[in-house]
Design a protein around this motif. Structure first.
Motif, PDB file in Angstrom:
ATOM      1  N   GLN A   1       0.815  -1.226   0.000  1.00  0.00           N
ATOM      2  CA  GLN A   1       0.000   0.000   0.000  1.00  0.00           C
ATOM      3  C   GLN A   1       0.846   1.273   0.000  1.00  0.00           C
ATOM      4  OE1 GLN A   1      -1.927  -1.076   3.683  1.00  0.00           O
ATOM      5  NE2 GLN A   1      -3.837  -1.648   2.656  1.00  0.00           N
ATOM      6  N   THR A   2       2.170   1.124   0.042  1.00  0.00           N
ATOM      7  CA  THR A   2       3.030   2.307   0.171  1.00  0.00           C
ATOM      8  C   THR A   2       4.055   2.374  -0.960  1.00  0.00           C
ATOM      9  OG1 THR A   2       4.544   1.072   1.582  1.00  0.00           O
ATOM     10  CG2 THR A   2       2.834   2.362   2.704  1.00  0.00           C
ATOM     11  N   ASP A   3       4.731   3.527  -1.065  1.00  0.00           N
ATOM     12  CA  ASP A   3       5.752   3.704  -2.102  1.00  0.00           C
ATOM     13  C   ASP A   3       7.054   2.984  -1.759  1.00  0.00           C
ATOM     14  OD1 ASP A   3       4.265   5.651  -3.747  1.00  0.00           O
ATOM     15  OD2 ASP A   3       4.421   6.922  -1.962  1.00  0.00           O
ATOM     16  N   PHE A   4       7.383   2.977  -0.456  1.00  0.00           N
ATOM     17  CA  PHE A   4       8.667   2.420  -0.022  1.00  0.00           C
ATOM     18  C   PHE A   4       8.448   1.443   1.131  1.00  0.00           C
ATOM     19  CE2 PHE A   4       9.387   6.702  -1.582  1.00  0.00           C
ATOM     20  CZ  PHE A   4      10.489   6.577  -2.406  1.00  0.00           C
ATOM     21  N   THR A   5       9.289   0.405   1.175  1.00  0.00           N
ATOM     22  CA  THR A   5       9.351  -0.460   2.350  1.00  0.00           C
ATOM     23  C   THR A   5      10.710  -0.265   2.997  1.00  0.00           C
ATOM     24  OG1 THR A   5       8.002  -2.170   1.307  1.00  0.00           O
ATOM     25  CG2 THR A   5       9.294  -2.834   3.214  1.00  0.00           C
ATOM     26  N   VAL A   6      10.732   0.046   4.280  1.00  0.00           N
ATOM     27  CA  VAL A   6      12.002   0.077   5.010  1.00  0.00           C
ATOM     28  C   VAL A   6      12.153  -1.234   5.762  1.00  0.00           C
ATOM     29  CG1 VAL A   6      13.279   1.146   6.911  1.00  0.00           C
ATOM     30  CG2 VAL A   6      12.075   2.591   5.252  1.00  0.00           C
ATOM     31  N   LEU A   7      13.304  -1.861   5.606  1.00  0.00           N
ATOM     32  CA  LEU A   7      13.605  -3.104   6.315  1.00  0.00           C
ATOM     33  C   LEU A   7      14.996  -3.016   6.926  1.00  0.00           C
ATOM     34  CD1 LEU A   7      12.223  -5.691   3.734  1.00  0.00           C
ATOM     35  CD2 LEU A   7      11.585  -5.611   6.169  1.00  0.00           C
ATOM     36  N   GLY A   8      15.091  -3.221   8.217  1.00  0.00           N
ATOM     37  CA  GLY A   8      16.403  -3.300   8.853  1.00  0.00           C
ATOM     38  C   GLY A   8      16.932  -4.724   8.792  1.00  0.00           C
ATOM     39  N   ILE A   9      18.242  -4.846   8.668  1.00  0.00           N
ATOM     40  CA  ILE A   9      18.880  -6.174   8.766  1.00  0.00           C
ATOM     41  C   ILE A   9      20.009  -6.024   9.784  1.00  0.00           C
ATOM     42  CG2 ILE A   9      19.794  -8.167   7.516  1.00  0.00           C
ATOM     43  CD1 ILE A   9      18.711  -7.040   4.929  1.00  0.00           C
ATOM     44  N   PRO A  10      19.664  -6.132  11.067  1.00  0.00           N
ATOM     45  CA  PRO A  10      20.623  -5.818  12.133  1.00  0.00           C
ATOM     46  C   PRO A  10      21.588  -6.970  12.397  1.00  0.00           C
ATOM     47  CG  PRO A  10      18.472  -6.327  13.074  1.00  0.00           C
ATOM     48  CD  PRO A  10      18.330  -6.466  11.585  1.00  0.00           C
ATOM     49  N   PHE A  11      22.509  -7.142  11.486  1.00  0.00           N
ATOM     50  CA  PHE A  11      23.445  -8.275  11.562  1.00  0.00           C
ATOM     51  C   PHE A  11      24.855  -7.785  11.246  1.00  0.00           C
ATOM     52  CE2 PHE A  11      25.757 -11.621   9.207  1.00  0.00           C
ATOM     53  CZ  PHE A  11      25.838 -12.576  10.203  1.00  0.00           C
ATOM     54  N   ASP A  12      25.818  -8.101  12.120  1.00  0.00           N
ATOM     55  CA  ASP A  12      27.206  -7.723  11.808  1.00  0.00           C
ATOM     56  C   ASP A  12      28.170  -8.882  12.066  1.00  0.00           C
ATOM     57  OD1 ASP A  12      27.390  -7.724  14.565  1.00  0.00           O
ATOM     58  OD2 ASP A  12      27.584  -5.544  14.753  1.00  0.00           O
ATOM     59  N   GLY A  13      27.651 -10.090  11.893  1.00  0.00           N
ATOM     60  CA  GLY A  13      28.457 -11.279  12.200  1.00  0.00           C
ATOM     61  C   GLY A  13      29.465 -11.639  11.139  1.00  0.00           C
ATOM     62  N   LEU A  14      29.481 -10.936  10.005  1.00  0.00           N
ATOM     63  CA  LEU A  14      30.446 -11.263   8.951  1.00  0.00           C
ATOM     64  C   LEU A  14      31.350 -10.072   8.630  1.00  0.00           C
ATOM     65  CD1 LEU A  14      28.051 -13.498   6.889  1.00  0.00           C
ATOM     66  CD2 LEU A  14      30.282 -14.234   7.761  1.00  0.00           C
TER      67      LEU A  14
ATOM     68  N   SER B   1      34.760  -8.086   9.076  1.00  0.00           N
ATOM     69  CA  SER B   1      36.090  -8.656   9.298  1.00  0.00           C
ATOM     70  C   SER B   1      36.891  -7.898  10.354  1.00  0.00           C
ATOM     71  CB  SER B   1      36.873  -8.682   7.984  1.00  0.00           C
ATOM     72  OG  SER B   1      36.952  -7.384   7.441  1.00  0.00           O
ATOM     73  N   ALA B   2      36.568  -6.652  10.586  1.00  0.00           N
ATOM     74  CA  ALA B   2      37.364  -5.891  11.552  1.00  0.00           C
ATOM     75  C   ALA B   2      36.539  -5.586  12.795  1.00  0.00           C
ATOM     76  CB  ALA B   2      37.892  -4.618  10.912  1.00  0.00           C
ATOM     77  N   ARG B   3      35.816  -4.476  12.778  1.00  0.00           N
ATOM     78  CA  ARG B   3      35.086  -4.071  13.982  1.00  0.00           C
ATOM     79  C   ARG B   3      33.583  -4.201  13.752  1.00  0.00           C
ATOM     80  NH1 ARG B   3      37.320   1.729  15.322  1.00  0.00           N
ATOM     81  NH2 ARG B   3      36.686   2.106  13.166  1.00  0.00           N
ATOM     82  N   THR B   4      32.871  -4.670  14.755  1.00  0.00           N
ATOM     83  CA  THR B   4      31.419  -4.811  14.637  1.00  0.00           C
ATOM     84  C   THR B   4      30.729  -3.546  15.156  1.00  0.00           C
ATOM     85  OG1 THR B   4      31.358  -5.896  16.759  1.00  0.00           O
ATOM     86  CG2 THR B   4      31.470  -7.323  14.813  1.00  0.00           C
ATOM     87  N   GLY B   5      29.424  -3.574  15.194  1.00  0.00           N
ATOM     88  CA  GLY B   5      28.638  -2.427  15.665  1.00  0.00           C
ATOM     89  C   GLY B   5      27.524  -2.071  14.705  1.00  0.00           C
TER      90      GLY B   5
ATOM     91  N   PRO C   1      23.650 -17.061   8.881  1.00  0.00           N
ATOM     92  CA  PRO C   1      23.615 -16.535   7.512  1.00  0.00           C
ATOM     93  C   PRO C   1      23.409 -17.618   6.448  1.00  0.00           C
ATOM     94  CG  PRO C   1      25.527 -15.695   8.693  1.00  0.00           C
ATOM     95  CD  PRO C   1      24.826 -16.617   9.627  1.00  0.00           C
ATOM     96  N   ALA C   2      24.036 -18.773   6.619  1.00  0.00           N
ATOM     97  CA  ALA C   2      23.953 -19.810   5.583  1.00  0.00           C
ATOM     98  C   ALA C   2      22.507 -20.208   5.311  1.00  0.00           C
ATOM     99  CB  ALA C   2      24.783 -21.026   5.983  1.00  0.00           C
ATOM    100  N   SER C   3      21.684 -20.253   6.361  1.00  0.00           N
ATOM    101  CA  SER C   3      20.280 -20.632   6.155  1.00  0.00           C
ATOM    102  C   SER C   3      19.357 -19.414   6.131  1.00  0.00           C
ATOM    103  CB  SER C   3      19.848 -21.612   7.255  1.00  0.00           C
ATOM    104  OG  SER C   3      20.132 -21.068   8.531  1.00  0.00           O
TER     105      SER C   3
ATOM    106  N   ASP D   1      26.279  -5.173   8.519  1.00  0.00           N
ATOM    107  CA  ASP D   1      27.513  -5.101   7.736  1.00  0.00           C
ATOM    108  C   ASP D   1      27.150  -5.399   6.281  1.00  0.00           C
ATOM    109  OD1 ASP D   1      28.135  -7.921   6.935  1.00  0.00           O
ATOM    110  OD2 ASP D   1      28.386  -8.283   9.084  1.00  0.00           O
ATOM    111  N   HIS D   2      28.132  -5.252   5.370  1.00  0.00           N
ATOM    112  CA  HIS D   2      27.786  -5.307   3.953  1.00  0.00           C
ATOM    113  C   HIS D   2      27.347  -6.700   3.505  1.00  0.00           C
ATOM    114  CE1 HIS D   2      28.612  -2.576   0.218  1.00  0.00           C
ATOM    115  NE2 HIS D   2      27.452  -3.165   0.138  1.00  0.00           N
ATOM    116  N   SER D   3      27.623  -7.728   4.320  1.00  0.00           N
ATOM    117  CA  SER D   3      27.189  -9.087   3.940  1.00  0.00           C
ATOM    118  C   SER D   3      25.677  -9.159   3.744  1.00  0.00           C
ATOM    119  CB  SER D   3      27.632 -10.117   4.991  1.00  0.00           C
ATOM    120  OG  SER D   3      26.883  -9.987   6.188  1.00  0.00           O
TER     121      SER D   3
END
Ligand SMILES: [Mn+2]
Length: 295
Positions: free
Chosen positions: A22-35, A37-41, A82-84, A106-108
């Protein structure tokens, strides 16, 4: 200090109880930083970007009125394994009917985004604008093929064509990426190129290349920006794009068949000023305005 916003979510564009269709945009968060390589957050970014989205006004910087556009903030896609969970996320993304805006992570997290978008636009030419300090073209990294350093390589394997990919802001390389960068068919614009010839000219090139596509996805790693303006990211790379460069590039997308945006690698714990969060938010709101003006 009062943290309650002056507006509703997403500068008042969010429609409570609406569904994505019903809307123009969907916002979806993907709060994952397990992949990362340096610093998480980066897992904390969706919550912080949303939080401050109540503070922005429904105008772009050129005073385009965003009121009338609608956003469904559909919450977060949880990733535990992530694999599943990546393939499941890709399926959900493939079924979206409006324009998605993803908050990494993270970019993964762009791996399932690329897979889902490739499926959504099956049989059509899907262009990618990759804005990042790094090409993330490694085949494997830290023992994983799903690392945040392997994202664009996986995207090519999903069927994104090299000639339909523009990379902007690059300035750091892994040995396993060099052959594709130097001998492949992707369009490469480094951060040094942007300083040398100016973003206006690069953005015009990018626009021309992506105009041949049926759908264009933008993947923006906040580390494309110089660490002086966006220090809150896992791997800050010296010598980056200016905030104006990034806005010039986003504004140049007007008129293209825009099909999605992800903003990744914003790591709030690494930037107590939260300027990096606000940078992400500004980029998202300007992108929304560009989509509005493209219609
Ligand atoms: Mn990246």
């Amino acid at each position: 200090m009062t943290l309650a916003g002056t507006h509703g979510l997403w500068g008042d564009l969010h429609v409570p109880h609406a569904t994505p269709s019903q809307t123009d945009f969907t916002v979806l968060g993907i709060p994952f930083d397990g992949l990362a390589s340096a610093r998480t957050g980066a897992a904390l970014a969706p919550e912080r970007i949303r939080h401050w989205s109540r503070h922005v006004t429904p105008f772009s910087e050129d005073r385009t009125r965003l009121a009338g556009l609608t956003v469904c903030d559909a919450g977060d896609i949880p990733i535990a394994q992530p694999a599943s969970d990546f393939p499941k996320a890709a399926e959900a993304i493939a079924s979206l009917t409006n324009l998605p805006i993803f908050l990494g992570g993270d970019h993964s997290v762009t791996i399932p985004i690329f897979q889902g978008q490739r499926k959504r636009f099956a049989g059509q030419r899907l262009g990618v604008l990759w804005v990042d300090a790094h090409p993330d073209l490694c085949d494997h990294f830290d023992g994983s093929r799903l690392s945040h350093a392997c994202v664009l390589r996986r995207g090519l394997e999903f069927g994104i064509e090299q000639q339909d990919v523009c990379l902007v802001g690059l300035r750091s390389w892994e040995d396993q990426e060099i052959d594709l960068i130097e001998n492949g068919r992707m369009h490469v614009y480094t951060a040094a190129d942007a300083a040398e010839v100016g973003m206006k000219s690069i953005a015009a090139d990018v626009r021309k290349i992506l105009a041949r596509c049926d759908a264009v996805h933008v993947s923006l790693d906040i580390d494309c920006l110089d660490p002086s303006v966006a220090p809150g990211t896992g791997i800050p790379e010296f010598g980056g794009l200016s905030s104006r460069d990034v806005l010039t590039l986003i504004h140049a997308l007007q008129g293209l068949p825009l099909a999605g945006l992800d903003v990744v690698e914003v790591a709030p714990p690494l930037d107590p000023s939260e300027s990096t969060v606000f940078a992400a938010l500004k980029i998202i709101m300007e992108f929304i305005a560009v989509v509005a003006k493209s219609r």
